[in-house]
Design an enzyme around this catalytic site. Structure first.
Site, PDB file in Angstrom:
ATOM      1  N   GLY A 239       0.841  -1.196   0.000  1.00 11.18           N
ATOM      2  CA  GLY A 239       0.000   0.000   0.000  1.00 11.18           C
ATOM      3  C   GLY A 239       0.871   1.238   0.000  1.00 11.18           C
ATOM      4  O   GLY A 239       2.022   1.206  -0.438  1.00 11.18           O
ATOM      5  N   GLY A 244       2.438   1.915   5.301  1.00  9.23           N
ATOM      6  CA  GLY A 244       3.567   1.066   5.672  1.00  9.23           C
ATOM      7  C   GLY A 244       4.275   1.566   6.926  1.00  9.23           C
ATOM      8  O   GLY A 244       4.737   0.769   7.743  1.00  9.23           O
ATOM      9  N   GLU A 261       5.736  -3.458   0.952  1.00 14.98           N
ATOM     10  CA  GLU A 261       5.854  -3.108  -0.469  1.00 14.98           C
ATOM     11  C   GLU A 261       5.020  -1.847  -0.662  1.00 14.98           C
ATOM     12  O   GLU A 261       3.806  -1.906  -0.781  1.00 14.98           O
ATOM     13  CB  GLU A 261       5.355  -4.280  -1.308  1.00 14.98           C
ATOM     14  CG  GLU A 261       5.870  -4.264  -2.727  1.00 14.98           C
ATOM     15  CD  GLU A 261       4.821  -3.834  -3.699  1.00 14.98           C
ATOM     16  OE1 GLU A 261       4.909  -2.654  -4.127  1.00 14.98           O
ATOM     17  OE2 GLU A 261       3.936  -4.622  -4.031  1.00 14.98           O
ATOM     18  N   CYS A 295       2.063   0.174  -8.510  1.00 15.71           N
ATOM     19  CA  CYS A 295       3.168   0.717  -7.716  1.00 15.71           C
ATOM     20  C   CYS A 295       4.402   0.842  -8.610  1.00 15.71           C
ATOM     21  O   CYS A 295       5.320   1.597  -8.312  1.00 15.71           O
ATOM     22  CB  CYS A 295       3.435  -0.116  -6.490  1.00 15.71           C
ATOM     23  SG  CYS A 295       3.742  -1.811  -6.867  1.00 15.71           S
TER      24      CYS A 295
HETATM   25  C1  UN1 Z   1       1.819  -3.462  -7.701  1.00 17.69           C
HETATM   26  O1  UN1 Z   1       1.517  -2.505  -8.395  1.00 17.69           O
HETATM   27  O2  UN1 Z   1       1.579  -3.469  -6.458  1.00 17.69           O
HETATM   28  O3  UN1 Z   1       5.551  -5.383 -11.918  1.00 17.69           O
HETATM   29  C2  UN1 Z   1       2.403  -4.733  -8.218  1.00 17.69           C
HETATM   30  C3  UN1 Z   1       4.354  -5.149 -12.077  1.00 17.69           C
HETATM   31  C4  UN1 Z   1       3.368  -6.205 -11.608  1.00 17.69           C
HETATM   32  C5  UN1 Z   1       3.079  -6.080 -10.164  1.00 17.69           C
HETATM   33  C6  UN1 Z   1       2.749  -4.709  -9.676  1.00 17.69           C
HETATM   34  N1  UN1 Z   1       3.943  -7.489 -11.890  1.00 17.69           N
HETATM   35  O4  UN1 Z   1       3.923  -4.136 -12.587  1.00 17.69           O
END
Ligand code: UN1
Length: 510
Positions: A239, A244, A261, A295
């Site tokens: 998140g 976090g 993460e 992310c």
């Molecule tokens: C995320 O956005 O939390 O590498 C994970 C990537 C995907 C995972 C993203 N395999 O964009």
């Protein structure tokens, strides 16, 4: 919508908690609203503390059974779960799109990521290797072994409602752990559908309930209880950085282990030696894919002054052609943002870009008319900025792309590294020296560094995660399984003497 829910048997009958069957919950009502058209697609009563306790008790009891199942047999259960998910790939992918708003290809891609994780974990289940050491004492043997850790708490975000859980679940399962999942309350229906499929496999194999559980509830009642719970040795949370920081502190206070993460602020460096066509396509997918809500989304482009204008023009040209609309319709490349709040956050960021002296080169508007009237659709935005603008250091979870100029490769790397986050980074160059400098000890300080490919869409085989405010955790492939197990160093004395280490003598006449 009805077809998808019917195909997954998700029209009624589920609740917000369970570990093999549904536990009636007594909390407030929670709706899952599709960002596509604002329709309610599922409803549950949230779990209260009481139901949370039931779930954790069950997971703790199930752990005592599951840890004694041989790891390759656990792997076989994961294989069956992966196969079941493979059979339901298209329905699950459609449910992801319906609930989260990402395009169908990406919804299915995420389910594929889970299937890949299952395959990876099956192999890993026969490779939970420990080292053996040569003892300094005669007649002694020394080795390390890996034991199951316990119930693991998994907190996931709305943007990857399948893949991120599967990184933890598939690995945790082969490691002999039980898993308690708190999914995002924005995408809980997908979570419930996944568990329903997995539970059938446990039933078919006469395994107890509680190996994979779910609990959806309020931040403090359920989330707070989970992170403070000393029965749960590991919390894996995905998140925002703010989330976090909260989770990390609370888990650390009880000396628990955490995998965090968190936010990314991912950059692509484009040098004069880059293949610009490749760079444009990678940046487009990275910045506009998943409507900028990964992310790993590309948020910053650091382009050499000599290629800046050409790159900016090519990107604008590409952005013009992105079909924005219903993510379930073939040909759409960008769906809605998750909700109106996300749109408001994006609008505030755009205001801040201009007030800090940046220029909007393209997009950034809230779309209106027809389906767009949900207020969740936007045009992706490109802005010309300076790297020292405060807004550029922040992760805005929306399709805003910052373009910046650099003069030397060392300066480009500095710009890449000067943000507080450290998840993914990339360089586009055909020059070996530039590429190696970017990958060197003095290069990118992010957890992931790519050459001639974009920042998003990582494969599961690598360890996924990042440094600094991204939290330092690693999930998915490589040797990440070690975090989900308890390492034990064992020394066995078969000599009939009792020599002490470090040559210490401690003798008395007995
Ligand atoms: C995320 O956005 O939390 O590498 C994970 C990537 C995907 C995972 C993203 N395999 O964009």
């Amino acid at each position: 919508m009805d077809v998808i829910l019917e195909a997954l048997d998700m029209k009624t009958g589920y609740t917000a908690a369970g570990g093999g069957s549904w536990i009636p919950c007594r909390g407030d009502e929670l709706e899952s609203v599709s960002p596509i058209d604002g329709r309610v697609i599922g409803r549950v009563r949230k779990a209260t503390r009481k139901e949370y306790e039931q779930v954790v008790d069950q997971a703790a009891t199930a752990f005592h059974h599951w840890r004694m199942v041989p790891a390759p047999v656990r792997g076989d259960i994961v294989r069956q779960i992966g196969d079941a998910m493979r059979r339901r790939k298209s329905e699950l992918g459609a449910l992801v799109s319906l609930e989260n708003g990402k395009i169908l290809a990406e919804g299915e891609g995420e389910v594929q990521e889970m299937i890949d994780m299952a395959d990876f974990a099956v192999g890993q289940s026969r490779m939970l290797y420990g080292l053996s050491m040569h003892s300094e004492r005669p007649g002694h043997r020394m080795y390390e072994q890996w034991h199951p850790l316990g119930p693991v708490g998994v907190i996931t975000a709305f943007n990857f409602p399948v893949a991120v859980w599967s990184w933890n679940a598939m690995i945790g399962l082969i490691c002999g752990d039980t898993l308690i999942w708190k999914p995002s309350s924005k995408t809980f229906l997908t979570a419930l559908a996944l568990l329903k499929i997995a539970w059938q496999i446990f039933r078919d194999n006469d395994l107890p309930e509680g190996i994979l559980s779910v609990v959806i509830g309020d931040r403090e009642d359920v989330g707070g209880a989970l992170i403070d719970d000393s029965r749960i040795p590991l919390i894996s949370a995905t998140g925002s950085t703010a989330m976090g920081q909260h989770v990390g502190k609370r888990v650390a206070a009880r000396l628990g282990r955490s995998i965090l993460e968190l936010g990314g602020n991912n950059a692509v460096i484009v040098t004069p030696k880059a293949d610009l066509d490749l760079a444009v396509r990678a940046i487009l997918f990275g910045a506009v894919g998943t409507a900028g809500q990964r992310c790993t989304s590309t948020r910053r482009v650091i382009a050499h002054r000599d290629v800046f204008d050409r790159l900016a023009q090519a990107l604008i040209q590409a952005y013009r052609q992105v079909p924005i609309g219903d993510p379930l319709v073939d040909g759409t490349l960008m769906g809605p943002l998750i909700d109106r709040q996300a749109v408001d956050t994006m609008q505030l960021a755009i205001q801040q870009i201009t007030s800090e002296g940046g220029t909007i080169l393209w997009g950034g508007r809230v779309l209106a008319g027809g389906l767009y009237d949900t207020g969740t659709y936007v045009s992706p935005c490109i802005a010309d900025v300076r790297p020292d603008m405060p807004i550029v250091a922040r992760e805005t979870f929306a399709p805003i792309l910052y373009l910046m100029r650099y003069d030397t490769i060392a300066a480009a790397i500095d710009i890449n590294n000067q943000v507080p986050q450290g998840l993914t980074s990339a360089i586009f160059t055909t020059d070996l020296r530039e590429a190696e400098q970017f990958l060197s000890h003095a290069g990118s300080d992010h957890g992931i560094a790519n050459v001639n490919l974009g920042t998003s869409g990582a494969e599961i085989g690598g360890a996924f995660g990042g440094e600094k405010e991204t939290g330092g955790g690693r999930e998915a492939g490589s040797d990440v399984w070690k975090t989900y197990m308890r390492r034990q160093t064992a020394t066995i004395n078969w000599s009939g003497q009792l020599p002490l280490a470090q040559g210490i003598r401690f003798d008395v006449k007995i």
